[in-house]
Enzyme design. Structure first.
Site, mmCIF file in Angstrom:
data_model
loop_
_atom_site.group_PDB
_atom_site.id
_atom_site.type_symbol
_atom_site.label_atom_id
_atom_site.label_comp_id
_atom_site.label_asym_id
_atom_site.label_seq_id
_atom_site.Cartn_x
_atom_site.Cartn_y
_atom_site.Cartn_z
ATOM 1 N N SER A 64 0.796 -1.238 0.000
ATOM 2 C CA SER A 64 0.000 0.000 0.000
ATOM 3 C C SER A 64 0.823 1.280 0.000
ATOM 4 O O SER A 64 0.255 2.363 -0.170
ATOM 5 C CB SER A 64 -0.948 0.022 1.196
ATOM 6 O OG SER A 64 -2.054 -0.784 0.925
ATOM 7 N N LYS A 67 0.253 3.242 -3.029
ATOM 8 C CA LYS A 67 -0.934 4.101 -3.183
ATOM 9 C C LYS A 67 -0.556 5.579 -3.193
ATOM 10 O O LYS A 67 -1.219 6.399 -3.802
ATOM 11 C CB LYS A 67 -1.936 3.811 -2.055
ATOM 12 C CG LYS A 67 -2.544 2.408 -2.177
ATOM 13 C CD LYS A 67 -3.347 2.003 -0.959
ATOM 14 C CE LYS A 67 -3.935 0.604 -1.186
ATOM 15 N NZ LYS A 67 -4.490 -0.010 0.003
ATOM 16 N N TYR A 189 -3.518 -2.296 -10.394
ATOM 17 C CA TYR A 189 -3.458 -2.175 -8.928
ATOM 18 C C TYR A 189 -2.610 -3.299 -8.311
ATOM 19 O O TYR A 189 -1.736 -3.045 -7.473
ATOM 20 C CB TYR A 189 -4.883 -2.166 -8.353
ATOM 21 C CG TYR A 189 -4.918 -2.222 -6.842
ATOM 22 C CD1 TYR A 189 -4.627 -1.092 -6.068
ATOM 23 C CD2 TYR A 189 -5.208 -3.415 -6.170
ATOM 24 C CE1 TYR A 189 -4.632 -1.154 -4.679
ATOM 25 C CE2 TYR A 189 -5.220 -3.481 -4.785
ATOM 26 C CZ TYR A 189 -4.932 -2.343 -4.046
ATOM 27 O OH TYR A 189 -4.926 -2.412 -2.675
ATOM 28 N N TYR A 241 -4.606 3.475 7.743
ATOM 29 C CA TYR A 241 -5.965 2.902 7.795
ATOM 30 C C TYR A 241 -6.650 3.261 9.114
ATOM 31 O O TYR A 241 -6.606 4.420 9.529
ATOM 32 C CB TYR A 241 -5.948 1.373 7.591
ATOM 33 C CG TYR A 241 -4.850 0.900 6.685
ATOM 34 C CD1 TYR A 241 -4.854 1.267 5.340
ATOM 35 C CD2 TYR A 241 -3.792 0.130 7.150
ATOM 36 C CE1 TYR A 241 -3.840 0.855 4.491
ATOM 37 C CE2 TYR A 241 -2.778 -0.282 6.305
ATOM 38 C CZ TYR A 241 -2.808 0.088 4.990
ATOM 39 O OH TYR A 241 -1.810 -0.305 4.169
ATOM 40 N N VAL A 259 1.098 -3.654 3.750
ATOM 41 C CA VAL A 259 1.082 -4.955 4.427
ATOM 42 C C VAL A 259 2.329 -5.808 4.153
ATOM 43 O O VAL A 259 2.473 -6.891 4.721
ATOM 44 C CB VAL A 259 -0.184 -5.805 4.118
ATOM 45 C CG1 VAL A 259 -1.416 -5.197 4.727
ATOM 46 C CG2 VAL A 259 -0.343 -6.052 2.629
HETATM 47 N N1 GLN Z 1 -2.193 -5.317 -2.077
HETATM 48 C C1 GLN Z 1 -2.809 -5.211 -0.777
HETATM 49 C C2 GLN Z 1 -4.295 -5.439 -0.888
HETATM 50 O O1 GLN Z 1 -4.860 -4.941 -1.814
HETATM 51 C C3 GLN Z 1 -2.495 -3.872 -0.222
HETATM 52 C C4 GLN Z 1 -3.064 -3.694 1.151
HETATM 53 C C5 GLN Z 1 -2.138 -3.002 2.097
HETATM 54 O O2 GLN Z 1 -0.941 -2.916 1.945
HETATM 55 N N2 GLN Z 1 -2.756 -2.568 3.171
HETATM 56 O O3 GLN Z 1 -4.909 -6.085 -0.096
#
Ligand code: GLN
Length: 309
Positions: A64, A67, A189, A241, A259
């Site tokens: 993430s 992002k 993505y 988050y 993650v």
């Molecule tokens: N690729 C992960 C997902 O879409 C990214 C989530 C994350 O890093 N929080 O679930």
């Protein structure tokens, strides 16, 4: 800054054996193979000095953290059009939650939860799978490193198990939040999440955010000072988050986690910082990465509420 070198080394020394280390993400099977024993840290000071320790040069899945870069790319192409489809409020829900989407007309709360990121990536994908090349080019340019690449095994693993993300994409498509075919948007993505970088590369790529949008290495303006401020504001309020408030409370710096266990944090005017440790908290943020940032921020007096930073 002799102190910084010592502090970074000491933190890495403590984190190498710290317990508990959190739980490695296993909902993406390829990520479950990574050992929770890793810890890396890279701090790049305003003058360009790099202080690294532990596994700072081992590549990990940025997940993430991508992002943030996808948002930079989408903003540079479409400007404020991004905000027609994505909000700027903390969600208070899990990163992969679908629950707010129905009540809020298919408009994700912010660009750093999965739904919001998929809607942002859709602006880049524009119906093809090519968009990943643009995100990768942006990151390589910022890091000054053309060796940065997508880990194909992670991308495949995510695509094969990404049922929640597919649900988010399809649900938003039903609301008209997403233009392109859901499959190609998700493909971009999954690939952006699977970009592999080391702490050193990530800290280099984040430097423009610590310096008002200007990359001090090249002197190039990456984003305007106003956009840099806004990106930092989003990182502070939404970067972790449903633990974003807790992170601001504990650390006090804008940061974006993933993650894979990586976190990019910004000490405005002072440093770009990347940490990595794959064990996560229940909310999906690196446990030791957060602890390390808390120690570093405390020791250096780096927080956005410090009038002297
Ligand atoms: N690729 C992960 C997902 O879409 C990214 C989530 C994350 O890093 N929080 O679930």
């Amino acid at each position: 800054m002799a102190d910084l070198a010592r502090i970074v080394a000491e933190i890495a020394g403590r984190m190498a054996h710290a317990k508990p280390r959190g739980t490695v993400a296993d909902y993406i099977p390829e990520l479950a193979k990574v050992s929770a024993d890793h810890f890396g840290i890279a701090v790049i000071a305003a003058d360009g000095t790099e202080h690294v320790a532990g596994d700072a040069d081992t590549a990990f899945s940025i997940q993430s953290v991508s992002k943030l870069f996808a948002l930079v790319e989408a903003l540079s192409r479409g400007g404020d059009r991004v905000w027609d489809r994505v909000g700027r409020e903390p969600s208070g829900s899990a990163f992969n939650s679908i629950v707010q989407l129905e009540a809020e007309g298919g408009r994700p709360r912010n660009p750093f939860i999965n739904a919001g990121a998929i809607a942002v990536t859709d602006l880049i994908a524009q119906g093809t799978r090519e968009g990943i090349g643009d995100i990768l080019r942006l990151i390589r340019g910022l890091a000054g490193d053309d060796s940065i690449a997508v880990d194909g095994a992670v991308a495949y693993s995510e695509a094969a198990t990404g049922f929640r993300n597919a649900a988010l994409g399809n649900y938003m498509k039903a609301f008209g939040t997403i233009d392109g075919p859901v499959a190609s948007t998700l493909d971009v993505y999954f690939h952006q999440c699977a970009i592999a970088m080391s702490c050193r590369q990530l800290a280099r790529a984040g430097r423009f955010l610590a310096h008002g949008g200007v990359d001090p290495r090249s002197g190039r303006s990456v984003v305007s000072p106003e956009r840099a401020r806004r990106l930092n504001a989003l990182m502070l309020t939404c970067g972790h988050y449903d633990a974003s408030g807790e992170f601001a409370f504990q650390v006090g710096l804008p940061a974006k986690s993933g993650v894979g266990g990586g976190i990019l944090a910004i000490a405005p005017g002072r440093a770009s910082i990347a940490v990595w440790s794959p064990g996560l908290s229940p909310q999906g943020n690196s446990l030791l990465g957060t602890a390390a940032l808390e120690e570093l921020a405390q020791a250096m007096g780096w927080n956005v509420f410090n009038p002297d930073i």
